[in-house]
Design a protein around this motif. Structure first.
Motif, PDB file in Angstrom:
ATOM      1  N   LEU A 167      -5.156 -12.103   9.624  1.00  0.00           N
ATOM      2  CA  LEU A 167      -4.268 -12.749   9.375  1.00  0.00           C
ATOM      3  C   LEU A 167      -3.028 -12.187   8.424  1.00  0.00           C
ATOM      4  CD1 LEU A 167      -6.144 -16.212   8.241  1.00  0.00           C
ATOM      5  CD2 LEU A 167      -4.668 -15.990  10.339  1.00  0.00           C
ATOM      6  N   GLY A 168      -3.409 -11.116   8.098  1.00  0.00           N
ATOM      7  CA  GLY A 168      -2.329 -10.175   7.351  1.00  0.00           C
ATOM      8  C   GLY A 168      -2.332 -10.441   5.992  1.00  0.00           C
ATOM      9  N   LEU A 169      -3.682 -10.894   5.319  1.00  0.00           N
ATOM     10  CA  LEU A 169      -3.781 -11.096   4.011  1.00  0.00           C
ATOM     11  C   LEU A 169      -3.916  -9.870   3.222  1.00  0.00           C
ATOM     12  CD1 LEU A 169      -5.609 -14.657   4.210  1.00  0.00           C
ATOM     13  CD2 LEU A 169      -3.161 -14.177   3.868  1.00  0.00           C
ATOM     14  N   LEU A 170      -4.738  -8.964   3.911  1.00  0.00           N
ATOM     15  CA  LEU A 170      -5.166  -7.701   3.344  1.00  0.00           C
ATOM     16  C   LEU A 170      -5.021  -6.712   3.937  1.00  0.00           C
ATOM     17  CD1 LEU A 170      -8.638  -8.739   1.662  1.00  0.00           C
ATOM     18  CD2 LEU A 170      -6.619  -8.085   0.370  1.00  0.00           C
ATOM     19  N   GLN A 171      -5.041  -5.482   3.689  1.00  0.00           N
ATOM     20  CA  GLN A 171      -4.731  -4.315   4.433  1.00  0.00           C
ATOM     21  C   GLN A 171      -5.834  -3.085   3.937  1.00  0.00           C
ATOM     22  OE1 GLN A 171      -0.938  -2.947   4.626  1.00  0.00           O
ATOM     23  NE2 GLN A 171      -1.251  -1.386   6.412  1.00  0.00           N
ATOM     24  N   TYR A 172      -6.348  -2.554   4.683  1.00  0.00           N
ATOM     25  CA  TYR A 172      -7.076  -1.406   4.306  1.00  0.00           C
ATOM     26  C   TYR A 172      -6.538  -0.086   4.628  1.00  0.00           C
ATOM     27  CZ  TYR A 172     -10.587  -4.918   2.929  1.00  0.00           C
ATOM     28  OH  TYR A 172     -10.947  -5.869   2.249  1.00  0.00           O
ATOM     29  N   PRO A 173      -5.628   0.415   4.150  1.00  0.00           N
ATOM     30  CA  PRO A 173      -4.825   1.753   4.662  1.00  0.00           C
ATOM     31  C   PRO A 173      -5.808   2.904   5.119  1.00  0.00           C
ATOM     32  CG  PRO A 173      -3.599   0.813   2.965  1.00  0.00           C
ATOM     33  CD  PRO A 173      -4.922   0.118   2.779  1.00  0.00           C
ATOM     34  N   LYS A 175      -5.002  -2.966  -0.121  1.00  0.00           N
ATOM     35  CA  LYS A 175      -3.679  -3.373  -0.510  1.00  0.00           C
ATOM     36  C   LYS A 175      -3.567  -4.803  -0.124  1.00  0.00           C
ATOM     37  CE  LYS A 175      -2.039   0.383  -1.369  1.00  0.00           C
ATOM     38  NZ  LYS A 175      -2.169   0.729  -2.811  1.00  0.00           N
ATOM     39  N   TYR A 176      -3.023  -5.573  -1.243  1.00  0.00           N
ATOM     40  CA  TYR A 176      -2.971  -7.037  -1.055  1.00  0.00           C
ATOM     41  C   TYR A 176      -1.465  -7.324  -0.642  1.00  0.00           C
ATOM     42  CZ  TYR A 176      -6.606  -7.885  -4.668  1.00  0.00           C
ATOM     43  OH  TYR A 176      -8.032  -7.835  -5.444  1.00  0.00           O
ATOM     44  N   ILE A 177      -1.451  -8.161   0.456  1.00  0.00           N
ATOM     45  CA  ILE A 177      -0.259  -8.470   0.872  1.00  0.00           C
ATOM     46  C   ILE A 177       0.127  -9.951   0.571  1.00  0.00           C
ATOM     47  CG2 ILE A 177       1.123  -8.802   3.144  1.00  0.00           C
ATOM     48  CD1 ILE A 177      -0.929  -6.386   4.327  1.00  0.00           C
ATOM     49  N   ASN A 178      -0.679 -10.957   1.249  1.00  0.00           N
ATOM     50  CA  ASN A 178      -0.623 -12.192   0.828  1.00  0.00           C
ATOM     51  C   ASN A 178      -1.705 -12.644  -0.007  1.00  0.00           C
ATOM     52  OD1 ASN A 178       2.092 -12.907   1.752  1.00  0.00           O
ATOM     53  ND2 ASN A 178       1.397 -12.828   3.773  1.00  0.00           N
ATOM     54  N   TRP A 179      -2.084 -11.929  -0.784  1.00  0.00           N
ATOM     55  CA  TRP A 179      -3.519 -12.308  -1.660  1.00  0.00           C
ATOM     56  C   TRP A 179      -3.473 -11.822  -3.091  1.00  0.00           C
ATOM     57  CZ3 TRP A 179      -7.673 -13.457   1.432  1.00  0.00           C
ATOM     58  CH2 TRP A 179      -9.032 -13.312   0.549  1.00  0.00           C
TER      59      TRP A 179
END
Length: 156
Positions: free
Chosen positions: A51-57, A122-126
């Motif tokens: 859902l694009g809420l978090l990202q693990y680069p 990385k927090y995107i929408n979180w």
């Protein structure tokens, strides 16, 4: 090698060391809690990432899975296994609530620090409080499922 990879690698010996704090008479409970936590984090972790809420680069198995294998499939389940094995079930409700709050807060603070100072998450929408609630609910749900698993036909 980047510091993030060293942090990911260090999670494994730390997690293995944590397992030594599980009492021998609670190993079966810890294994069940570990597996239930993996089930929960597998489902929720993938949904949150998709859902694009978090990202693990920076993560292991980047070409296979966009979630953090180390955290969601190893480290959090190990912590949850310890949580369930050491749960103060014969203590007061206040102590039990403090147990949930303590474990959840330590994991959330760690995640906040990783989010701020590394590329592990990385927090995107979180927000941090969503992490706190989801980790606490994961601990609670794992506790309920583990008790149910060992209930011998009794309804909780």
């Amino acid at each position: 090698m980047r510091i993030e990879y060293w942090l990911l690698l260090s999670a494994y010996p730390i997690g293995m060391a944590i397992l030594f704090f599980i009492p021998k008479n609670k190993i079966r409970l810890a294994v069940v809690a570990f597996l239930f936590t993996q089930l929960i984090t597998f489902l929720l972790g993938l949904v949150v990432v998709e859902l694009g809420l978090l990202q693990y680069p920076v993560r292991f198995f980047a070409s296979i899975n966009r979630a953090s294998f180390t955290y969601e499939y190893f480290f959090l389940p190990v912590i949850c296994a310890l949580f369930n094995a050491r749960y103060p079930s014969n203590r007061s409700t206040l102590i039990q609530c403090g147990y949930y709050i303590g474990y959840t807060s330590i994991l959330t603070i760690s995640e906040i620090l990783f989010e701020k100072y590394t590329d592990l998450i990385k927090y995107i929408n979180w927000e941090w409080y969503i992490t706190w609630v989801t980790v606490c609910l994961t601990f609670y749900l794992t506790r309920i499922l583990s008790l149910w698993f060992f209930s011998k036909g009794k309804v909780l």
